[in-house]
Design an enzyme around this catalytic site. Structure first.
Site, PDB file in Angstrom:
ATOM      1  N   LYS A  42      45.913  49.308  46.752  1.00  0.00           N
ATOM      2  CA  LYS A  42      45.853  50.280  47.851  1.00  0.00           C
ATOM      3  C   LYS A  42      46.155  49.595  49.186  1.00  0.00           C
ATOM      4  O   LYS A  42      46.869  50.147  50.027  1.00  0.00           O
ATOM      5  CB  LYS A  42      44.477  50.955  47.884  1.00  0.00           C
ATOM      6  CG  LYS A  42      44.230  51.819  46.648  1.00  0.00           C
ATOM      7  CD  LYS A  42      42.744  52.141  46.462  1.00  0.00           C
ATOM      8  CE  LYS A  42      42.480  52.625  45.039  1.00  0.00           C
ATOM      9  NZ  LYS A  42      41.060  52.627  44.681  1.00  0.00           N
ATOM     10  N   LYS A  84      35.094  46.368  48.979  1.00  0.00           N
ATOM     11  CA  LYS A  84      34.889  46.534  47.534  1.00  0.00           C
ATOM     12  C   LYS A  84      33.410  46.361  47.281  1.00  0.00           C
ATOM     13  O   LYS A  84      32.670  45.990  48.188  1.00  0.00           O
ATOM     14  CB  LYS A  84      35.688  45.488  46.758  1.00  0.00           C
ATOM     15  CG  LYS A  84      35.452  44.056  47.281  1.00  0.00           C
ATOM     16  CD  LYS A  84      36.244  43.015  46.519  1.00  0.00           C
ATOM     17  CE  LYS A  84      37.677  42.882  46.930  1.00  0.00           C
ATOM     18  NZ  LYS A  84      38.614  43.214  45.874  1.00  0.00           N
ATOM     19  N   ARG A  85      32.950  46.624  46.040  1.00  0.00           N
ATOM     20  CA  ARG A  85      31.542  46.380  45.746  1.00  0.00           C
ATOM     21  C   ARG A  85      31.180  44.938  46.094  1.00  0.00           C
ATOM     22  O   ARG A  85      32.019  44.034  45.990  1.00  0.00           O
ATOM     23  CB  ARG A  85      31.255  46.625  44.248  1.00  0.00           C
ATOM     24  CG  ARG A  85      31.254  48.075  43.846  1.00  0.00           C
ATOM     25  CD  ARG A  85      30.155  48.859  44.508  1.00  0.00           C
ATOM     26  NE  ARG A  85      28.852  48.529  43.943  1.00  0.00           N
ATOM     27  CZ  ARG A  85      28.012  49.430  43.436  1.00  0.00           C
ATOM     28  NH1 ARG A  85      28.326  50.719  43.394  1.00  0.00           N
ATOM     29  NH2 ARG A  85      26.841  49.053  42.960  1.00  0.00           N
ATOM     30  N   HIS A 137      37.077  47.271  30.764  1.00  0.00           N
ATOM     31  CA  HIS A 137      37.233  47.017  32.204  1.00  0.00           C
ATOM     32  C   HIS A 137      36.510  45.773  32.686  1.00  0.00           C
ATOM     33  O   HIS A 137      36.444  45.546  33.893  1.00  0.00           O
ATOM     34  CB  HIS A 137      36.708  48.199  33.031  1.00  0.00           C
ATOM     35  CG  HIS A 137      37.475  49.459  32.837  1.00  0.00           C
ATOM     36  ND1 HIS A 137      38.508  49.843  33.662  1.00  0.00           N
ATOM     37  CD2 HIS A 137      37.372  50.419  31.895  1.00  0.00           C
ATOM     38  CE1 HIS A 137      38.989  50.991  33.251  1.00  0.00           C
ATOM     39  NE2 HIS A 137      38.321  51.374  32.170  1.00  0.00           N
ATOM     40  N   LYS A 176      33.149  38.481  43.281  1.00  0.00           N
ATOM     41  CA  LYS A 176      34.193  38.915  44.221  1.00  0.00           C
ATOM     42  C   LYS A 176      34.220  38.012  45.466  1.00  0.00           C
ATOM     43  O   LYS A 176      35.128  38.083  46.272  1.00  0.00           O
ATOM     44  CB  LYS A 176      33.987  40.377  44.609  1.00  0.00           C
ATOM     45  CG  LYS A 176      34.149  41.347  43.423  1.00  0.00           C
ATOM     46  CD  LYS A 176      33.892  42.782  43.850  1.00  0.00           C
ATOM     47  CE  LYS A 176      33.815  43.745  42.676  1.00  0.00           C
ATOM     48  NZ  LYS A 176      35.126  44.249  42.225  1.00  0.00           N
ATOM     49  N   THR A 214      41.875  47.400  42.035  1.00  0.00           N
ATOM     50  CA  THR A 214      42.803  48.477  42.418  1.00  0.00           C
ATOM     51  C   THR A 214      42.856  48.571  43.942  1.00  0.00           C
ATOM     52  O   THR A 214      43.849  49.024  44.500  1.00  0.00           O
ATOM     53  CB  THR A 214      42.363  49.833  41.829  1.00  0.00           C
ATOM     54  OG1 THR A 214      40.955  49.978  42.015  1.00  0.00           O
ATOM     55  CG2 THR A 214      42.691  49.930  40.362  1.00  0.00           C
TER      56      THR A 214
END
Ligand code: F58
Length: 834
Positions: A678, A566-567, A375, A572, A674
């Site tokens: 969503k 998100k985290r 992952h 990111k 993911t």
């Protein structure tokens, strides 16, 4: 033959009303009241909201048990091949609503509780979610459990029953504050403890050899400490099928005999300490981004649950088989990243040491049992354990790993004689400076299949992460692009849009997500498009209210909801988003007449407690928010919200209300994502880079319905190789220059000029995540977003097309691919008899 059937054959079945299994509102109401009385010991006048929640939860659980027992019985009779999904994390989210949807009794339950003067929403809200995961990886495991049951695949999830899951996040003075999660405080009605199925797990000590009755040399592990693993089972129901699989989570307890030894020597407190240290193993979930090195407890956690799970599987297998020879035909084990990878060595230990198989036979079974999913490509996240630590905690396992490694390297030597560099790279033992056990190498050697989680990521696994393994066993490698469950992330969390879709194309989409394509026929239907917009608006109004309640900020539901949830992690790039916000802020103040579509920038996400820079990014978001939200010139045209405590429950409120989904990681760094799926499934458009599954989402929804910007993975690599200099970029772009200077000069941290200096320095002097390199393209792309949003018709059109073309990203599709290509397992239909 089962007891019920035996009973039936002797005398005619009793005509009992379907107590505990009936699905009508009336039956639910009766059992709800019963459970309040008999399970909670309460009558309505004194019952708390939690009593009512528990009474309803037990009412639903009774119905699940009915499915579960039939499922277990069928699997046993059929000796079904079973998937075992091993994961250190399962981020399940609340159960009650999801189970009502799956049973098809949501409206009936709402009616039943209404008759008692209650609102179903309030009871749903009462449930504390089991936050037994950090983020995407844990949530993926939960989505996959849902799809396995829905596709009627025999499956068990194996994991850890952490007493404290992921911390709750509060924001104080703009900073993240971590609060201990106490999800078990008010009881957990969804789990059933099975103390009779518990196992002993060894730790520490030493090994010795001995000769067995056949005069074979065998090894024995003499531990210095043993812990008991007790399973807690949670049923996982499929959607509108009779299958109920289960998640088996292990809790560590003290082993009594060890306590006795201490008691006998009069060491009462020693015995109590022993109990406490044993229980520590499953106390707390490790937050991510902490390096595994030196984390003895984490290694203990991993070994603990893996050994419990394998012993359990062996127990199950031996219920119907005479020997373990066919173990790999009975079970397919999937390793969710390397956290459970020690299972490769543990299965060998159990087969060879405990069950007397020969090494070669055991190895044949082992390497045909496992699959490994990777992952992450981030080098710091690759697990490796210092040899000294490993030897201290798991001495016998280390011997087995040496043996596996030595046989494997012999094979390598035969294929590549004299290629010592290659041998060093492939070795399970890293001997570079300090010595380590490399878990990814162990997982590769011990698995039949290795996969990444998006097309790009799977390519990078082959070419960058594990190229030598790919050379050696190219046939092992494949891609399985992630997916998400439409049950939780649409049917349950977005009832407005779901209802509209169902009216348009029927309800089969919930199980066959590709059917969403049928929505494309409605693109010219004005009434439909209007209702689409209304559903989104109503969802935004709901979120606005919650935002008001939790942050005090008033958002305008008519503004564009631009969300990054998100985290928090530098790769990111939440800070790239912030740079854009400051850019808009400056433009509006410089030229108050600037026309833009009003926007609400919403952030959500937790930072690992030890990750200072991520926590500073949270502070920056809030500080910029303070400045922007109170500025009279801006006058509410842009607003910034940090939504505290992003978890599954909050996610279910956030995705349905998004207009724009921010998926802006540095290309090549997000394995899949993911959240991107969503958001899009809920009708948001994406602004994103060519990273992870964004690439496939864009392909599916059409390039014209996706806002693309930024460097590609190759370009990122090339820039870095050519000596990327962020300072040059900073100097060349006036707006960027201004934005960075503001942060550096304390414009957002009055009285604390240097507060954000670490962030600024990192951007200007190294910028490993290429934030500055992508800034101009990002800002430009945001202008295109603005223009598109102002054309409401166009936006709605794009939104419908996004949803219509997201069918590919169902976790059902992903699981079907795993079943066909890796697990080779088929559905088993469960029939319910009363
Ligand atoms: C995530 N990994 C990936 N790890 O970052 C994301 O791209 C992907 O979509 C998702 O897995 C599912 O495949 C992730 O969430 C963790 O949280 C680890 C938990 C244990 C410690 C190290 C991080």
């Amino acid at each position: 033959m089962t007891a019920t059937r035996k009973h039936k054959s002797k005398c005619p079945p009793l005509k009992l009303p379907s107590v505990r299994t009936g699905l009508s509102a009336q039956a639910i109401r009766r059992d709800f009241r019963d459970n309040l009385f008999f399970m909670q010991g309460r009558f309505p006048a004194v019952a708390s909201r939690n009593d009512y929640y528990l009474a309803l939860a037990y009412t639903v659980r009774d119905r699940l048990l009915h499915h579960w027992i039939q499922t277990a019985e069928t699997y046993r009779e059929r000796r079904s091949r079973t998937v075992c999904y091993m994961s250190a994390e399962f981020l399940l989210g609340p159960h009650l609503g999801a189970n009502l949807i799956k049973l098809g009794i949501y409206d009936e339950a709402a009616e039943a509780v209404k008759k008692s003067g209650l609102k179903l929403e309030d009871l749903l809200d009462q449930e504390e979610e089991p936050g037994l995961g950090n983020g995407g990886l844990g949530r993926l495991a939960a989505c996959y459990m849902d799809s396995l049951a829905t596709l009627e695949i025999p499956a068990i999830g194996y994991g850890i029953r952490y007493e404290f899951g992921i911390f709750d996040q509060e924001i104080r003075d703009g900073w993240q504050v971590e609060i201990t999660d106490k999800w078990l405080r008010l009881g957990n009605p969804w789990e059933i403890p099975r103390p009779e199925v518990s196992f002993e797990i060894k730790f520490g000590g030493h090994t010795e050899t001995y000769r067995d009755e056949k005069n074979r040399t065998r090894a024995r592990w003499i531990p210095d400490h043993v812990v008991r693993g007790v399973p807690y089972d949670t049923p996982i129901l499929g959607y509108r099928v009779n299958t109920a699989n289960f998640l088996r989570l292990w809790r560590a307890e003290a082993v009594e005999s060890f306590d006795f030894r201490a008691f006998n020597t009069g060491d009462y407190y020693g015995a109590v300490m022993q109990k406490m240290t044993s229980e520590n193993i499953t106390k707390v979930l490790y937050p991510n981004d902490e390096r595994p090195e030196g984390k003895r407890l984490r290694l203990e956690q991993q070994y603990f649950f893996v050994s419990c799970a394998l012993q359990d599987m062996i127990r199950i297998h031996l219920q119907t088989a005479k020997s373990l020879k066919g173990f790999h035909r009975k079970f397919a084990i999937q390793l969710n990243d390397t956290h459970p990878a020690v299972a490769v060595a543990e299965l060998m230990r159990l087969l060879v040491d405990e069950h007397g198989l020969e090494w070669d036979e055991a190895w044949e079974i082992t390497r045909n049992t496992f699959g490994y999913t990777n992952h992450t490509l981030m080098p710091e996240a690759l697990e490796k354990w210092p040899l000294s630590l490993f030897a201290g905690v798991l001495p016998r396992l280390l011997e087995i790993i040496y043996e596996i490694n030595s046989r494997f390297l012999d094979e390598v030597r035969r294929r590549y004689p004299g290629d010592n560099d290659r041998i060093r790279r492939l070795s399970i033992i890293d001997e570079h400076d300090d010595k380590y056990v490399r878990m990814a190498n162990l997982a590769c050697v011990g698995s039949r299949a290795v996969n990444g989680v998006s097309r790009l990521h799977s390519e990078l696994v082959k070419t960058l992460l594990l190229p030598n393994f790919h050379d050696f066993w190219p046939e092992k490698f494949s891609n399985k692009t992630n997916g998400v469950t439409p049950r939780r992330f649409m049917a349950l969390s977005n009832p407005r849009l779901s209802r509209l879709i169902t009216e348009a194309i029927g309800d089969k989409w919930i199980k066959q997500l590709d059917r969403l394509r049928g929505l494309e026929k409605r693109l010219k239907d004005k009434a439909f498009l209007h209702r689409w917009e209304q559903a989104k608006l109503a969802n935004k109004r709901d979120l606005t209210q919650i935002i008001q309640k939790r942050t005090g900020i008033t958002a305008d539901p008519a503004s564009m909801f631009d969300i990054q949830a998100k985290r928090i992690h530098e790769y990111k790039r939440q800070h790239l988003n912030v740079l854009h916000i400051i850019t808009l802020f400056n433009r509006l103040r410089r030229d108050p007449g600037t026309e833009i579509a009003p926007r609400t920038f919403i952030f959500g996400g937790k930072a690992a407690p030890g990750y200072d820079r991520a926590k500073l990014i949270i502070k920056l978001i809030n500080s910029v928010g303070d400045a922007v939200n109170s500025d009279p010139v801006v006058n509410g045209r842009i607003r910034v919200v940090f939504f505290p405590d992003f978890n599954v429950k909050n996610a279910q409120l956030i995705y349905p209300a998004a207009d724009l989904s921010e998926q802006i990681s540095t290309a090549g760094m997000e394995a899949s994502g993911t959240g991107n799926m969503k958001f899009a499934l809920n009708g948001a458009l994406t602004i994103g880079t060519l990273d992870g599954a964004n690439i496939e989402i864009r392909e599916q929804v059409g390039a014209e319905n996706f806002f693309l910007f930024g460097l590609t993975t190759d370009e990122v690599h090339r820039h870095k190789a050519e000596g990327y200099d962020p300072m040059t970029v900073y100097r060349a772009n006036d707006e960027l220059h201004e934005v960075i200077d503001m942060i550096a000069s304390g414009a957002f941290s009055p009285g604390q000029r240097d507060l954000f200096q670490p962030l600024v320095d990192s951007l200007l002097f190294s910028d490993p995540y290429m934030v500055l390199a992508d800034y101009a393209a990002y800002v430009k792309c945001q202008e295109a977003v603005d223009a598109a949003y102002r054309d409401h018709k166009r936006w709605t059109h794009m939104s419908v097309l996004n949803v219509a073309r997201m069918g590919h990203f169902s976790s059902d599709r992903a699981i079907a691919e795993y079943c066909a290509d890796i697990w080779r397992v088929k559905p088993v239909r469960i029939r319910l008899h009363d």
